[in-house]
Design an enzyme around this catalytic site. Structure first.
Site, PDB file in Angstrom:
ATOM      1  NE  ARG A  42      19.465   5.332  -9.534  1.00  0.00           N
ATOM      2  CZ  ARG A  42      19.360   5.533  -8.228  1.00  0.00           C
ATOM      3  NH1 ARG A  42      18.835   4.595  -7.463  1.00  0.00           N
ATOM      4  NH2 ARG A  42      19.787   6.643  -7.699  1.00  0.00           N
ATOM      5  CE  LYS A  57       8.579   8.277   6.147  1.00  0.00           C
ATOM      6  NZ  LYS A  57       8.975   7.472   4.999  1.00  0.00           N
ATOM      7  CD  GLU A  97      14.251   2.291  -8.752  1.00  0.00           C
ATOM      8  OE1 GLU A  97      15.410   1.983  -8.365  1.00  0.00           O
ATOM      9  OE2 GLU A  97      13.497   3.012  -8.086  1.00  0.00           O
TER      10      GLU A  97
HETATM   11  C1  LIG Z   1      15.650   5.583  -7.334  1.00  0.00           C
HETATM   12  C2  LIG Z   1      14.455   5.972  -6.509  1.00  0.00           C
HETATM   13  N1  LIG Z   1      13.416   5.117  -6.401  1.00  0.00           N
HETATM   14  C3  LIG Z   1      12.342   5.462  -5.673  1.00  0.00           C
HETATM   15  C4  LIG Z   1      12.297   6.663  -5.021  1.00  0.00           C
HETATM   16  C5  LIG Z   1      11.057   7.087  -4.266  1.00  0.00           C
HETATM   17  N2  LIG Z   1      11.339   7.253  -2.844  1.00  0.00           N
HETATM   18  C6  LIG Z   1      11.563   8.444  -2.299  1.00  0.00           C
HETATM   19  S1  LIG Z   1      11.838   8.396  -0.666  1.00  0.00           S
HETATM   20  C7  LIG Z   1      11.642   6.734  -0.663  1.00  0.00           C
HETATM   21  C8  LIG Z   1      11.732   5.976   0.619  1.00  0.00           C
HETATM   22  C9  LIG Z   1      13.012   6.219   1.307  1.00  0.00           C
HETATM   23  O1  LIG Z   1      12.986   5.611   2.539  1.00  0.00           O
HETATM   24  P1  LIG Z   1      14.064   6.024   3.591  1.00  0.00           P
HETATM   25  O2  LIG Z   1      15.370   6.183   2.935  1.00  0.00           O
HETATM   26  O3  LIG Z   1      13.976   5.052   4.698  1.00  0.00           O
HETATM   27  O4  LIG Z   1      13.615   7.471   4.059  1.00  0.00           O
HETATM   28  P2  LIG Z   1      12.439   7.895   5.025  1.00  0.00           P
HETATM   29  O5  LIG Z   1      11.405   8.491   4.132  1.00  0.00           O
HETATM   30  O6  LIG Z   1      11.959   6.709   5.757  1.00  0.00           O
HETATM   31  O7  LIG Z   1      13.039   8.905   5.919  1.00  0.00           O
HETATM   32  C10 LIG Z   1      11.366   6.241  -1.932  1.00  0.00           C
HETATM   33  C11 LIG Z   1      11.113   4.841  -2.267  1.00  0.00           C
HETATM   34  C12 LIG Z   1      13.392   7.526  -5.169  1.00  0.00           C
HETATM   35  N3  LIG Z   1      13.418   8.727  -4.620  1.00  0.00           N
HETATM   36  N4  LIG Z   1      14.450   7.157  -5.900  1.00  0.00           N
HETATM   37 MG   LIG Z   2      13.085   5.094   6.500  1.00  0.00          MG
END
Ligand SMILES: Cc1ncc(C[n+]2csc(CCOP(=O)(O)OP(=O)(O)O)c2C)c(N)n1
Ligand SMILES: [Mg+2]
Ligand SMILES: CC(=O)[C@@H](O)[C@H](O)COP(=O)(O)O
Length: 600
Positions: A381, A268, A353
């Site tokens: 959600r 990242k 959620e």
């Molecule tokens: C339903 C929902 N809950 C929470 C989020 C907030 N959120 C956005 S990105 C993320 C983390 C995603 O992690 P990952 O898929 O590993 O992507 P990375 O940022 O590490 O590339 C979260 C929790 C969201 N977008 N949708």
């Molecule tokens: Mg990730």
């Protein structure tokens, strides 16, 4: 930019140009930063191996899609990313047809791919959906619903698992541990490869049965056994920054004509040393200085989130039965403080959620006082769980709803517009809202004592100013902040109170102001009284008009046959776009100087 005919060397240059552009623009404008930097090679390889003009390119959450935007005709316009009337920070088909779907909430990508693959099969077309999903997004249940069907139907779908071993915060749960174990155990893959080739090269003809059994036994130590048991092929882990390895692997996966997971290890923040591998801090950023990574804009006033977190710490210190969760947003909701201080009573449950709501319902049944700290948009959600598991049982769960109202640059997928409308009609639910820091404290004390489900909403950032002293919260009691000499009454709810106050100051008449405090139950006695004094009522709330605050008041007036003129200054029946909050509100005509004109 056309990349399909480019050589490996040229593609590497494309990756480097894309990184430079992302770092330059995001450092000046802000945006999602480290996820998108880590996905550059994967995105370029997707565009090399698949055909964006026909294959559905599906990005989960889509906060990592900046390279995709740059490759698809938005190089110059990228300057406007997440700005008012500029490019969205997420994929958006209305913006560009290379964007297959709107996304912003996580873990929808594999379901979309399954739907697309079914349609492609029915239409007898030669297209392959390709998904990019992060390890954090693999923690949500919807992913497994989709994999369950996909593994059964065996439709051709390529899923690139972009594993940087991070969600926004540190990843949570058994799935994350499992993926990390795979990443750590690359030797399994080499071992399997060696055994496979030994079987192929050394077993004589006629022993295929034994060879097959041996291969099956190997599956027991295959890294992707979970996925393989679900009926998907698994390739990996591969180096998600080695363009050649990614392209070779995606070509194999594309030609397999069945569901395949390509597990890629990424870093990242890759390419911006200060951000590489850092948690949270670099996920979504404001403008910063590229040289030293210092953010250039400092927050002016204390945010409602910070006030909430301090108040909850106090409550948790006072009452041992206070517990709480976040669904993967520990710092965003401020609950990180509590997880650190009371690790036995506060949890991050990952992007879950629905599970957050239902598991806290059970804790309430067991005598605890759960606080579900969650953004308005993500609570959507958990909708059925709120009705079925919390409200039907009248359990005293507190929904601390952050990011209520317009959230700014994330835009239409994230606006906190709908919570009042989707909670107000649920029996047993109490809905209240503080107008400032002091009333936020009062509302939490009230919620702690509440005997049933109770939702409190507050905005992103700091509350606007309100100059009236406040009293404690009492169930269903509004607070009349001032009487007026005119026939007008301003009714504010939550952050809407400060908008009402500002509008009143700009108006030449002396106008009464009511802080409604509870939209459910309403202060019917006071509203009745006020209806005989004031003829023209104006409702100020940062929420959807349909089913919102003015609706609630109208239902009451109608029931009682009371007659006043009522105007709502809430959100109209449309999705609200992204941009600086002030500009977005101005665009909606909701700024006090605009409201004064409307009232006149
Ligand atoms: C339903 C929902 N809950 C929470 C989020 C907030 N959120 C956005 S990105 C993320 C983390 C995603 O992690 P990952 O898929 O590993 O992507 P990375 O940022 O590490 O590339 C979260 C929790 C969201 N977008 N949708
Ligand atoms: Mg990730
Ligand atoms: C993509 C996503 O869902 C989050 O990263 C979101 O952008 C967070 O927004 P806040 O900045 O309001 O925490």
């Amino acid at each position: 930019m056309e990349v399909q005919d480019k050589s490996l060397a040229e593609l590497k240059q494309v990756c480097s140009d894309i990184r430079e552009r992302i770092i330059d623009v995001v450092s000046r404008k802000g945006g999602h930063f480290s996820s998108t930097l880590g996905a550059v090679e994967l995105t370029v390889a997707m565009h090399k191996v698949f055909d964006v003009k026909k294959d559905p390119f599906i990005y989960d959450v889509s906060h990592q899609c900046y390279a995709h935007k740059l490759l698809n005709g938005r190089w110059e316009e990228f300057e406007t990313i997440r700005q008012y009337k500029g490019l969205s920070g997420f994929t958006k088909p209305k913006e560009n047809e290379a964007d297959y779907f709107v996304a912003g909430h996580s873990s929808t990508s594999i379901s979309l791919a399954v739907g697309a693959a079914k349609a492609i099969q029915l239409k007898k077309e030669n297209r392959v959906p390709v998904v990019m999903i992060g390890d954090g997004s693999m923690t949500a249940g919807m992913v497994y619903e989709a994999l369950n069907e996909l593994g059964d139907l065996k439709l051709p779908v390529v899923i690139i698992l972009n594993d940087n071993e991070m969600s926004i915060a540190k990843p949570i749960g058994a799935i994350s541990k499992y993926l990390s174990k795979i990443l750590a155990g690359k030797y399994y893959q080499n071992f399997k490869g060696k055994v496979d080739s030994f079987i192929r090269n050394n077993m004589p003809e006629g022993t295929t049965y034994i060879a097959k059994r041996m291969e099956e036994a190997m599956k027991l130590i295959t890294p992707g056994i979970l996925f393989e048991e679900m009926g998907l092929d698994y390739i990996g882990p591969i180096d998600g920054h080695d363009l050649e390895e990614i392209i070779d692997t995606l070509e194999i996966a594309r030609d397999m004509k069945k569901p395949v997971i390509v597990h890629a290890r990424t870093v990242k923040g890759k390419g911006y040393k200060i951000a590489e591998g850092q948690h949270e801090h670099w996920h979504g950023v404001g403008p910063f200085n590229v040289e030293d990574g210092e953010f250039t804009k400092k927050a002016a006033a204390k945010s409602a989130t910070a006030v909430f977190a301090d108040a909850l710490v106090e409550l948790a210190e006072k009452h041992e039965n206070v517990v709480g969760v976040t669904a993967a947003m520990p710092s965003g909701t401020g609950i990180d403080k509590l997880i650190e201080k009371f690790p036995q009573r506060f949890w991050d449950v990952a992007i879950a959620e629905q599970h957050a709501v239902t598991s806290m319902a059970a804790m309430a049944k067991e005598g605890f006082k759960p606080f579900i700290t969650i953004y308005s948009t993500f609570l959507q959600r958990g909708f059925d769980q709120i009705i079925h598991d919390v409200c039907l049982m009248k359990l005293p769960v507190v929904f601390a709803i952050d990011r209520a109202g317009i959230v700014g640059n994330d835009g239409e997928t994230h606006q906190g517009a709908f919570d009042i409308s989707y909670l107000r009609f649920i029996p047993n639910m109490i809905l209240c809202a503080p107008r400032d820091n002091e009333t936020l404290n009062h509302s939490l004390e009230f919620a702690y004592e509440a005997k049933g489900p109770c939702a409190i909403r507050y905005p992103r950032g700091a509350f606007g100013e309100v100059d009236f002293p406040s009293s404690k919260f009492e169930l269903g009691k509004a607070e009349l902040l001032k009487e007026g000499t005119s026939k007008k009454l301003f009714i504010g709810y939550g952050a809407g109170v400060s908008r009402a106050c500002q509008t009143e100051k700009l108006h030449e008449e002396d106008i009464a102001i009511l802080d409604l405090r509870f939209v459910k139950p309403l202060d019917e006695t006071l509203l009745k009284e006020l209806s005989s004094k004031y003829d023209d009522w104006y409702v100020f709330s940062d929420s959807q008009k349909q089913g919102g605050v003015a609706s609630a008041i109208l239902e009451f007036l109608n029931k009682e046959n009371l007659c006043v003129n009522l105007t709502s200054f809430e959100y109209e029946d449309e999705f609200i776009q992204h941009g600086d909050t002030k500009l977005v509100e101005e665009g909606l005509g909701l700024h006090p100087h605009q409201l004064v004109e409307k009232i006149k």
